[in-house]
Design an enzyme around this catalytic site. Sequence first.
Site, PDB file in Angstrom:
ATOM      1  N   GLY A  30       0.739  -1.224  -0.014  1.00 15.02           N
ATOM      2  CA  GLY A  30       0.570   0.080  -0.044  1.00 15.02           C
ATOM      3  C   GLY A  30       0.486   1.482   0.143  1.00 15.02           C
ATOM      4  CB  ALA A  31       2.161   4.417   1.403  1.00 11.35           C
ATOM      5  CD  GLU A  34       3.235   7.506 -12.155  1.00 13.31           C
ATOM      6  OE1 GLU A  34       1.934   7.808 -11.611  1.00 13.31           O
ATOM      7  OE2 GLU A  34       3.185   6.745 -13.171  1.00 13.31           O
ATOM      8  CG  HIS A  36       3.164   0.791  -5.721  1.00 13.86           C
ATOM      9  ND1 HIS A  36       3.418   1.888  -4.703  1.00 13.86           N
ATOM     10  CD2 HIS A  36       4.319  -0.221  -4.861  1.00 13.86           C
ATOM     11  CE1 HIS A  36       3.659   1.424  -3.411  1.00 13.86           C
ATOM     12  NE2 HIS A  36       4.518   0.539  -3.729  1.00 13.86           N
ATOM     13  CD  GLU A 149      15.055  -4.248 -12.705  1.00 11.18           C
ATOM     14  OE1 GLU A 149      15.932  -3.279 -12.824  1.00 11.18           O
ATOM     15  OE2 GLU A 149      14.932  -4.776 -13.721  1.00 11.18           O
ATOM     16  CB  SER A 187       5.698   3.017   0.760  1.00  3.70           C
ATOM     17  OG  SER A 187       4.826   2.618  -0.342  1.00  3.70           O
TER      18      SER A 187
END
Length: 280
Positions: A30-31, A34, A36, A149, A187
């Site tokens: 989560g959190a 861009e 993700h 990566e 995050s």
Amino acid sequence: MEVFTENQTLSAALDPYRISKKIGIVPTMGALHEGHLSLVRRALNENDCVVVSIFVNPTQFNNEGDLVNYPRTLGKDVALLETLQGTVFVYAPKAKELYNNHIVSRSYNFGSIATEMEGKHRQGHFDGVGTVVCLLFKAVRPHTSYFGEKDFQQLQIVRKMTAIEKLPVKVIGCSIIREPSMLAMSSRNKRLNAQELQAAAVINKCLRMAAKYFREKSISEINTMVSNCFKQSSLTLEYFEIANEKTLKTVKRKRKGITYRGFIAAFSGEVRLIDNQKLS
Ligand code: PAF
């Protein structure tokens, strides 16, 4: 967008995709940022639907404070995912459900890829990552999975876990997405103020410096340059290592025919940041 918290309901939603359709997964804690979203976009391009798992995994934290302070922003995460085009399922299980009431890591034998760098500094971390990704793969049964990566060592661990567990999941590594300052998106960056964010650019600056001088300077000279650079910054260097890109064994001397990568972990206050870069 529906948020699935139970395996059974997620499974039922995925059933229509099991025959002749492709399911992708982007595992996250989560959190979302861009970085993700770029993984989810790629997964959406290559699959008929994508499961984004959002689960702050207790077994991979070796520091209670880090687990407690890890940002949890489910509402914002879902809103971000809603801006994407395509079929996304959010899977946010409870720990007890995902771990079937037994919240402990399996003990894996990952070999050299787990013993250096993050493995040395975060005892038990990779067993926790391997265990949770295995549980997520078993719950979702995706064809393909996507990992950034930035966590290069984690990516190799997931590949190895998939082989050990004989799971039919393709593991794809995706390039690091960076801030304009070249700081790798993470995050944890959400815990830094504007000044700290700017200062954290030193991490990638050092990796680029290592890449620039990699051919002409010895590893010990590069180590000194990096450590001097950190001394002039407000960050504390935990490690800078140059490692064989395949085995992830750290090296003191370069040899021909081997590809290398530089790895850094550093603290901005209590926030631990990592990054890596190919050296050639
Ligand atoms: O990279 C992460 O966010 C986590 O380590 C992962 C892969 C989601 C497992 O908890």
